[in-house]
Design a protein around this motif. Structure first.
Motif, PDB file in Angstrom:
ATOM      1  N   PHE A 357     -17.421  -2.429 -10.632  1.00 28.73           N
ATOM      2  CA  PHE A 357     -17.158  -1.837  -9.323  1.00 28.73           C
ATOM      3  C   PHE A 357     -15.744  -2.255  -8.668  1.00 28.73           C
ATOM      4  O   PHE A 357     -15.493  -1.986  -7.586  1.00 28.73           O
ATOM      5  CB  PHE A 357     -18.404  -2.479  -8.325  1.00 28.73           C
ATOM      6  N   ALA A 358     -14.879  -2.700  -9.694  1.00 32.56           N
ATOM      7  CA  ALA A 358     -13.555  -3.120  -9.278  1.00 32.56           C
ATOM      8  C   ALA A 358     -12.715  -1.856  -9.115  1.00 32.56           C
ATOM      9  O   ALA A 358     -13.106  -0.833  -9.777  1.00 32.56           O
ATOM     10  CB  ALA A 358     -12.743  -4.134 -10.110  1.00 32.56           C
ATOM     11  N   LEU A 359     -12.011  -1.747  -8.280  1.00 29.60           N
ATOM     12  CA  LEU A 359     -11.048  -0.723  -7.658  1.00 29.60           C
ATOM     13  C   LEU A 359      -9.606  -1.247  -7.959  1.00 29.60           C
ATOM     14  O   LEU A 359      -9.275  -1.992  -7.306  1.00 29.60           O
ATOM     15  CB  LEU A 359     -11.083   0.061  -6.388  1.00 29.60           C
ATOM     16  N   THR A 360      -8.671  -0.852  -8.843  1.00 29.77           N
ATOM     17  CA  THR A 360      -7.406  -1.204  -9.281  1.00 29.77           C
ATOM     18  C   THR A 360      -6.323  -0.593  -8.603  1.00 29.77           C
ATOM     19  O   THR A 360      -6.642   0.594  -8.238  1.00 29.77           O
ATOM     20  CB  THR A 360      -7.349  -1.470 -10.794  1.00 29.77           C
ATOM     21  N   THR A 361      -5.360  -1.179  -8.481  1.00 31.76           N
ATOM     22  CA  THR A 361      -4.100  -0.584  -7.991  1.00 31.76           C
ATOM     23  C   THR A 361      -2.894  -1.408  -8.740  1.00 31.76           C
ATOM     24  O   THR A 361      -3.153  -2.315  -9.180  1.00 31.76           O
ATOM     25  CB  THR A 361      -3.866  -0.512  -6.507  1.00 31.76           C
ATOM     26  N   ASN A 362      -1.817  -0.769  -8.586  1.00 34.74           N
ATOM     27  CA  ASN A 362      -0.596  -1.451  -9.245  1.00 34.74           C
ATOM     28  C   ASN A 362      -0.365  -2.643  -8.401  1.00 34.74           C
ATOM     29  O   ASN A 362       0.099  -2.642  -7.133  1.00 34.74           O
ATOM     30  CB  ASN A 362       0.588  -0.550  -9.260  1.00 34.74           C
ATOM     31  N   PRO A 363      -0.293  -3.807  -8.869  1.00 36.24           N
ATOM     32  CA  PRO A 363      -0.176  -5.213  -8.155  1.00 36.24           C
ATOM     33  C   PRO A 363       1.292  -5.347  -7.867  1.00 36.24           C
ATOM     34  O   PRO A 363       2.148  -4.908  -8.630  1.00 36.24           O
ATOM     35  CB  PRO A 363      -0.639  -6.269  -9.188  1.00 36.24           C
ATOM     36  N   GLN A 364       1.651  -6.038  -6.992  1.00 37.63           N
ATOM     37  CA  GLN A 364       3.013  -6.537  -6.456  1.00 37.63           C
ATOM     38  C   GLN A 364       3.717  -7.192  -7.639  1.00 37.63           C
ATOM     39  O   GLN A 364       2.937  -8.276  -8.224  1.00 37.63           O
ATOM     40  CB  GLN A 364       3.090  -7.182  -5.183  1.00 37.63           C
ATOM     41  N   PRO A 365       4.910  -7.412  -7.861  1.00 34.98           N
ATOM     42  CA  PRO A 365       5.715  -8.363  -8.796  1.00 34.98           C
ATOM     43  C   PRO A 365       5.279  -9.606  -8.346  1.00 34.98           C
ATOM     44  O   PRO A 365       5.288  -9.858  -7.095  1.00 34.98           O
ATOM     45  CB  PRO A 365       7.031  -8.022  -8.437  1.00 34.98           C
ATOM     46  N   ALA A 366       5.248 -10.589  -9.120  1.00 38.32           N
ATOM     47  CA  ALA A 366       4.677 -12.004  -8.913  1.00 38.32           C
ATOM     48  C   ALA A 366       5.398 -12.808  -7.857  1.00 38.32           C
ATOM     49  O   ALA A 366       5.305 -13.648  -7.192  1.00 38.32           O
ATOM     50  CB  ALA A 366       4.799 -12.732 -10.146  1.00 38.32           C
ATOM     51  N   ALA A 367       6.862 -12.299  -7.940  1.00 39.87           N
ATOM     52  CA  ALA A 367       7.809 -13.130  -6.922  1.00 39.87           C
ATOM     53  C   ALA A 367       7.592 -12.467  -5.368  1.00 39.87           C
ATOM     54  O   ALA A 367       8.173 -13.090  -4.557  1.00 39.87           O
ATOM     55  CB  ALA A 367       9.205 -12.631  -7.296  1.00 39.87           C
ATOM     56  N   SER A 368       6.985 -11.590  -5.429  1.00 44.94           N
ATOM     57  CA  SER A 368       6.750 -10.967  -3.929  1.00 44.94           C
ATOM     58  C   SER A 368       5.562 -11.454  -3.344  1.00 44.94           C
ATOM     59  O   SER A 368       4.422 -11.554  -3.785  1.00 44.94           O
ATOM     60  CB  SER A 368       6.917  -9.485  -3.907  1.00 44.94           C
ATOM     61  N   ASN A 369       5.550 -11.910  -1.835  1.00 44.78           N
ATOM     62  CA  ASN A 369       4.320 -12.264  -1.267  1.00 44.78           C
ATOM     63  C   ASN A 369       3.694 -11.134  -0.473  1.00 44.78           C
ATOM     64  O   ASN A 369       2.918 -11.009   0.535  1.00 44.78           O
ATOM     65  CB  ASN A 369       4.892 -13.243  -0.147  1.00 44.78           C
ATOM     66  N   GLU A 370       4.425  -9.851  -0.508  1.00 49.48           N
ATOM     67  CA  GLU A 370       3.948  -8.722   0.183  1.00 49.48           C
ATOM     68  C   GLU A 370       2.984  -7.849  -0.488  1.00 49.48           C
ATOM     69  O   GLU A 370       2.836  -7.810  -1.654  1.00 49.48           O
ATOM     70  CB  GLU A 370       5.271  -7.722   0.619  1.00 49.48           C
ATOM     71  N   GLN A 371       1.782  -7.267   0.215  1.00 44.51           N
ATOM     72  CA  GLN A 371       0.884  -6.712  -0.314  1.00 44.51           C
ATOM     73  C   GLN A 371       1.409  -5.162  -0.757  1.00 44.51           C
ATOM     74  O   GLN A 371       2.257  -4.682  -0.093  1.00 44.51           O
ATOM     75  CB  GLN A 371      -0.168  -6.277   0.505  1.00 44.51           C
ATOM     76  N   PRO A 372       0.998  -4.326  -1.792  1.00 48.07           N
ATOM     77  CA  PRO A 372       1.484  -3.076  -1.937  1.00 48.07           C
ATOM     78  C   PRO A 372       1.235  -2.291  -0.816  1.00 48.07           C
ATOM     79  O   PRO A 372       0.309  -2.398  -0.101  1.00 48.07           O
ATOM     80  CB  PRO A 372       0.479  -2.525  -3.325  1.00 48.07           C
ATOM     81  N   ALA A 373       2.256  -0.981  -0.450  1.00 50.40           N
ATOM     82  CA  ALA A 373       2.002  -0.224   0.644  1.00 50.40           C
ATOM     83  C   ALA A 373       1.045   0.832   0.229  1.00 50.40           C
ATOM     84  O   ALA A 373       1.489   2.018  -0.301  1.00 50.40           O
ATOM     85  CB  ALA A 373       3.352   0.223   0.850  1.00 50.40           C
ATOM     86  N   THR A 374      -0.175   0.652   0.094  1.00 53.78           N
ATOM     87  CA  THR A 374      -1.386   1.515  -0.391  1.00 53.78           C
ATOM     88  C   THR A 374      -2.073   1.825   0.800  1.00 53.78           C
ATOM     89  O   THR A 374      -2.452   1.159   1.446  1.00 53.78           O
ATOM     90  CB  THR A 374      -2.085   0.779  -1.353  1.00 53.78           C
ATOM     91  N   THR A 375      -2.323   3.562   0.832  1.00 55.23           N
ATOM     92  CA  THR A 375      -3.202   3.686   1.795  1.00 55.23           C
ATOM     93  C   THR A 375      -4.683   4.092   1.336  1.00 55.23           C
ATOM     94  O   THR A 375      -4.766   4.539   0.336  1.00 55.23           O
ATOM     95  CB  THR A 375      -2.806   5.045   2.496  1.00 55.23           C
ATOM     96  N   LEU A 376      -5.662   3.931   2.191  1.00 54.58           N
ATOM     97  CA  LEU A 376      -6.708   3.736   1.727  1.00 54.58           C
ATOM     98  C   LEU A 376      -7.692   4.784   2.490  1.00 54.58           C
ATOM     99  O   LEU A 376      -7.522   4.858   3.706  1.00 54.58           O
ATOM    100  CB  LEU A 376      -7.703   2.366   1.802  1.00 54.58           C
ATOM    101  N   ARG A 377      -8.306   5.753   1.938  1.00 55.20           N
ATOM    102  CA  ARG A 377      -8.955   6.827   2.748  1.00 55.20           C
ATOM    103  C   ARG A 377     -10.466   6.241   2.769  1.00 55.20           C
ATOM    104  O   ARG A 377     -11.259   5.795   1.848  1.00 55.20           O
ATOM    105  CB  ARG A 377      -9.262   8.188   1.882  1.00 55.20           C
ATOM    106  N   VAL A 378     -10.852   5.937   3.992  1.00 59.01           N
ATOM    107  CA  VAL A 378     -12.192   5.174   4.485  1.00 59.01           C
ATOM    108  C   VAL A 378     -13.218   6.034   5.173  1.00 59.01           C
ATOM    109  O   VAL A 378     -12.674   6.960   6.015  1.00 59.01           O
ATOM    110  CB  VAL A 378     -11.720   4.180   5.295  1.00 59.01           C
ATOM    111  N   ILE A 379     -14.350   6.269   4.519  1.00 55.83           N
ATOM    112  CA  ILE A 379     -15.317   6.893   5.391  1.00 55.83           C
ATOM    113  C   ILE A 379     -15.900   6.017   6.593  1.00 55.83           C
ATOM    114  O   ILE A 379     -15.927   4.814   6.560  1.00 55.83           O
ATOM    115  CB  ILE A 379     -16.802   6.944   4.393  1.00 55.83           C
ATOM    116  N   GLU A 380     -16.104   6.637   7.815  1.00 55.50           N
ATOM    117  CA  GLU A 380     -16.223   6.021   8.844  1.00 55.50           C
ATOM    118  C   GLU A 380     -17.584   6.670   9.320  1.00 55.50           C
ATOM    119  O   GLU A 380     -17.949   7.872   9.457  1.00 55.50           O
ATOM    120  CB  GLU A 380     -15.387   6.287  10.143  1.00 55.50           C
TER     121      GLU A 380
END
Length: 559
Positions: A357-380
């Motif tokens: 059930f995992a959903l993968t994305t491209n991880p940030q480089p190890a040296a970075s503390n920032e999250q990837p700038a990824t937009t998620l389409r969410v059902i409300e």
């Protein structure tokens, strides 16, 4: 029960819109005579006799009960008949599923009118267990117990005059059967074109203005109040003017609420608003019988003796319910015996692991503390509604995986193909379920009835899904505290093989657990069952992926 009896009551005549004390004489299952006592007005010392209530559109399967058990609960509330669309079991087993419903219903005197499902599968964008073709529908119409063409959900096909859709409508017209509609949000010229194809009803109106558009082009409007979708408050204002072209329905009714009441509750509420009692009862009792030509008595001499006795015309406390002259409920208790329940199914999924059930994305480089700038389409999702909205939110990413953000109520949603083993699940995200821990899973997932799950972590989701798979159908709740609960649904993965009161109690317990886990929804499992219903916008999830119901195409969860 004697074959012949008489009783004295204030008889409600919905045709004359009058009430008069009279003696009802019943023999051989029919009303032989209605003999006025001579009193000019209703006698306050007498109860009232009136035609029984009719649910004008319901999927019996959504009660989690087979028809004979649904009837045992419904008669206690004065319901004597339903207009029942068996497309839930049709999506699982095809025509054999419809035949199962007819066979089980035959063990009860309750008056089920089943339809020929028009859209099985509902769309080509999901995996169903069966298909019901035009040839199947033509064959079903040879059975007099199939009374109508069930809801035509493919409204784009109707508007575009799709050949396959129009063939099914033509078959209904040739067989003299009405055609039920399903067109959420359709208005104006589109509503007129939809109706002109021969569609006679709609139960999907969200607003009074939408309903007015459909009434204006000749459609009958059903006021729906079920366990998930509730439109009574939005539509009831139309009743005083349009009562001749309206009906009441539940559409989907879970067992815990069916134990408490049915169409009688809508009658109570409408009368409490000050509406004319004859108009309300015409909507609840008369209109469905006339529209669908149901073999249901309407309290006239010569009619089948299908009627109810109530103490008053304000709260409508049901004292007695009669079907074909047989007393089937008294003082809120059903007198119908249990019928044998045959188990049929179509379930081939095998257990899953959390990583599935995992959903993968491209991880940030190890040296970075920032999250990837990824937009998620969410059902409300919304409490009491089948429609959903789309949210574009920043994704929460950990170790290259998109994960739920429980604090922001962004949970993971998954749909698992139950008809084929080891097909990778479809995964997306949803807001509105409010779970603080654990997961819920269900094999009731409109319309194809794959396994739908929502949860706070992959381990809980996998466990809940596997509980459903092990039972070959059911509702499951898994809490982070180790608590687990399962309501098995061995009949097509949709219905229990147990008695209605037992199912209602078990459902109430698992519903309570889901709310202890944090869900604010009135009926979390019912809402979950509609998150794969692609024909109602705007964003839903099928076993094949995230689906935009307005553009009618798949979209990516990550944008």
């Amino acid at each position: 029960m004697p074959t012949e009896f008489s009783l004295t009551a204030n008889v409600v005549d919905l045709f004359a819109r009058s009430i008069r004390p009279a003696v009802l004489r019943v023999a051989d299952g029919r009303i032989q005579a209605i003999e006025p006592t001579g009193a000019a007005a209703a006698d306050p010392a007498l109860p009232y006799a009136l035609p029984g209530f009719v649910d004008a559109h319901v999927h019996v399967e959504s009660s989690l009960l087979v028809p004979s058990e649904f009837a045992r609960l419904a008669v206690a509330h004065g319901t004597v008949a339903t207009v029942s669309d068996p497309h839930e079991i049709g999506n699982v087993l095809g025509v054999a599923g419809v035949e199962f419903m007819l066979e089980n219903a035959s063990h009860s005197p309750f008056k089920f009118c089943f339809g020929a499902p028009s859209c099985v599968p509902a769309t080509p964008f999901e995996t169903a267990g069966a298909e019901i073709t035009a040839a199947d529908i033509e064959r079903l119409f040879q059975n007099p117990k199939i009374g109508y063409l069930a809801e035509m959900m493919n409204w784009p096909g109707v508007l575009g005059r799709d050949a396959g859709v129009m063939e099914k409508i033509a078959l209904a017209q040739q067989a003299g059967r009405p055609v039920d509609g399903h067109a959420p949000g359709l208005r104006g010229a589109d509503a007129a074109r939809y109706a002109s194809a021969g569609i006679s009803t709609d139960h999907e109106c969200f607003t009074a203005d939408e309903a007015r558009d459909k009434l204006a082009v000749g459609m009958k409007i059903l006021v729906r109040e079920g366990s998930a979708a509730r439109n009574f408050d939005a539509l009831i204002e139309l009743l005083p003017e349009h009562y001749a072209n309206m009906m009441f329905c539940s559409d989907d009714k879970h067992p815990d609420t069916l134990v408490l009441g049915h169409i009688n509750q809508l009658v109570q509420r409408a009368v409490a608003l000050g509406m004319d009692v004859f108009s309300v009862l015409q909507v609840a009792c008369l209109n469905p019988v006339l529209h669908y030509k149901l073999p249901v008595g309407l309290l006239r001499a010569g009619d089948p003796a299908d009627f109810i006795i109530v103490a008053d015309l304000q709260d409508f406390p049901i004292q007695q319910t009669y079907l074909n002259g047989e007393l089937v409920a008294k003082s809120g208790q059903s007198l119908l015996p249990a019928a044998p329940i045959r188990v049929v199914n179509n379930f081939h999924a095998e257990p899953f692991k959390a990583q599935d059930f995992a959903l993968t994305t491209n991880p940030q480089p190890a040296a970075s503390n920032e999250q990837p700038a990824t937009t998620l389409r969410v059902i409300e999702c919304f409490d009491g509604q089948l429609i959903t909205a789309r949210l574009d939110l920043p994704a929460t990413v950990k170790n290259g995986l998109v994960v739920p953000d429980v604090a922001q109520d962004v949970l993971k949603l998954a749909v698992v193909n139950r008809y084929q083993p080891q097909v990778a699940p479809a995964v997306a995200f949803i807001r509105g379920f409010g779970l603080q821990h654990g997961a819920l899973a269900s094999s009731v997932g409109h319309d194809s009835h794959n396994i739908t799950a929502v949860g706070c972590d992959d381990e809980s989701i996998a466990r809940a899904v596997n509980l459903v798979i092990e039972a070959k159908g059911g509702l499951a709740a898994v809490g982070a505290d180790g608590r687990e609960m399962l309501l098995p649904l061995p009949v097509a993965g949709l219905m229990s093989d147990q008695e209605g009161q037992t199912v209602a109690a078990t459902y109430a317990a698992i519903d309570a657990l889901s709310k202890e886990m944090g869900s604010p929804l009135g009926a979390p499992f019912m809402t979950l069952s509609f998150m794969a219903l692609l024909v109602i916008p705007s964003l839903k999830l099928s076993d094949k992926g995230l689906f935009d119901g307005e553009a009618f195409r798949f979209v990516e969860a990550l944008g």
